[in-house]
Design an enzyme around this catalytic site. Sequence first.
Site, PDB file in Angstrom:
ATOM      1  N   ASP A  18      73.957  18.698  21.630  1.00 26.72           N
ATOM      2  CA  ASP A  18      73.210  19.210  22.777  1.00 26.72           C
ATOM      3  C   ASP A  18      71.874  19.678  22.214  1.00 26.72           C
ATOM      4  OD1 ASP A  18      73.172  22.406  24.241  1.00 26.72           O
ATOM      5  OD2 ASP A  18      72.711  20.577  25.348  1.00 26.72           O
ATOM      6  N   ASP A  33      69.058  22.145  23.950  1.00 30.50           N
ATOM      7  CA  ASP A  33      68.673  23.545  24.173  1.00 30.50           C
ATOM      8  C   ASP A  33      69.819  24.501  23.857  1.00 30.50           C
ATOM      9  OD1 ASP A  33      66.768  22.503  27.077  1.00 30.50           O
ATOM     10  OD2 ASP A  33      66.146  22.655  24.995  1.00 30.50           O
TER      11      ASP A  33
HETATM   12  O1  GMZ Z   1      71.365  22.546  26.831  1.00 32.01           O
HETATM   13  P1  GMZ Z   1      70.694  21.247  27.262  1.00 32.01           P
HETATM   14  O2  GMZ Z   1      71.628  20.323  28.024  1.00 32.01           O
HETATM   15  O3  GMZ Z   1      69.981  20.540  26.110  1.00 32.01           O
HETATM   16  O4  GMZ Z   1      69.502  21.666  28.297  1.00 32.01           O
HETATM   17  C1  GMZ Z   1      69.668  22.758  29.181  1.00 32.01           C
HETATM   18  C2  GMZ Z   1      68.369  22.833  29.965  1.00 32.01           C
HETATM   19  O5  GMZ Z   1      68.144  21.630  30.657  1.00 32.01           O
HETATM   20  C3  GMZ Z   1      68.379  23.907  31.023  1.00 32.01           C
HETATM   21  O6  GMZ Z   1      69.552  23.759  31.814  1.00 32.01           O
HETATM   22  C4  GMZ Z   1      69.528  24.637  32.942  1.00 32.01           C
HETATM   23  O7  GMZ Z   1      70.702  24.429  33.687  1.00 32.01           O
HETATM   24  P2  GMZ Z   1      70.616  23.614  35.086  1.00 32.01           P
HETATM   25  O8  GMZ Z   1      70.218  22.185  34.723  1.00 32.01           O
HETATM   26  O9  GMZ Z   1      69.558  24.295  35.939  1.00 32.01           O
HETATM   27  O10 GMZ Z   1      72.030  23.694  35.682  1.00 32.01           O
HETATM   28  C5  GMZ Z   1      69.482  26.105  32.491  1.00 32.01           C
HETATM   29  O11 GMZ Z   1      70.682  26.387  31.801  1.00 32.01           O
HETATM   30  C6  GMZ Z   1      68.297  26.331  31.542  1.00 32.01           C
HETATM   31  O12 GMZ Z   1      68.379  27.626  30.983  1.00 32.01           O
HETATM   32  C7  GMZ Z   1      68.295  25.309  30.434  1.00 32.01           C
HETATM   33  O13 GMZ Z   1      67.100  25.425  29.666  1.00 32.01           O
HETATM   34 MG    MG Z   2      72.430  23.715  25.713  1.00 31.31          MG
END
Ligand code: GMZ
Ligand code: MG
Length: 176
Positions: A7, A9
């Site tokens: 993953d 972020d």
């Molecule tokens: O952890 P990965 O998958 O690499 O990326 C997560 C991000 O796309 C964002 O995903 C969002 O969730 P929602 O997409 O709004 O449910 C939130 O959790 C944000 O805080 C976060 O930065």
């Molecule tokens: Mg993540």
Amino acid sequence: MKLLILDRDGVINYDSDAYIKTLEEWIPIPGAIEAIARLSRAGWTIAVATNQSGLARGYYDLATLETMHARLRQLVAEQGGEVGLIVHCPHGPDEGCDCRKPKAGMLKHIASHYAVELAGVWFVGDSSGDLEAARLVDCQPVLVKTGKGQRTLAKPLPAGTLVFDDLAAVAAQLLQ
Ligand SMILES: O=P(O)(O)OC[C@@H](O)[C@H]1O[C@@H](OP(=O)(O)O)[C@@H](O)[C@@H](O)[C@@H]1O
Ligand SMILES: [Mg+2]
Ligand SMILES: [Zn+2]
């Protein structure tokens, strides 16, 4: 083939509840770049599967996202390593796509790209959706405590989930 799927972020770089919207906000977690480079130099193929609903929400565009991934590739290359396929889901939660985690579409995409089976392949994430996606395709779910990992730890985990402090600890385990 030694394949590790990450993953993004909260695992490779710091996450934010306000999303990672600019290259300046994309800051590697200490030890993460080194871990990827060490694994790569040891023959591991490192792929990335990342939800990026910020694209659908209009918080940033694809060009900006690509600058973050170019920076990731550059930093790892400077340490003699290489990042493999990076797959992202650009959709919002209500679009019903097949790629947004906790669905496993991105993991399947990576598997077909490398023509490998996913069973037992470690998928390292910080959120419940990462772990659920792993279970769907018989990957080994691996949780790190960085990013949203501590919050995820407060909830029940899929059976067999491995837990590490951070990506550096995952690499140390794999390189033992
Ligand atoms: O952890 P990965 O998958 O690499 O990326 C997560 C991000 O796309 C964002 O995903 C969002 O969730 P929602 O997409 O709004 O449910 C939130 O959790 C944000 O805080 C976060 O930065
Ligand atoms: Mg993540
Ligand atoms: Zn999608």
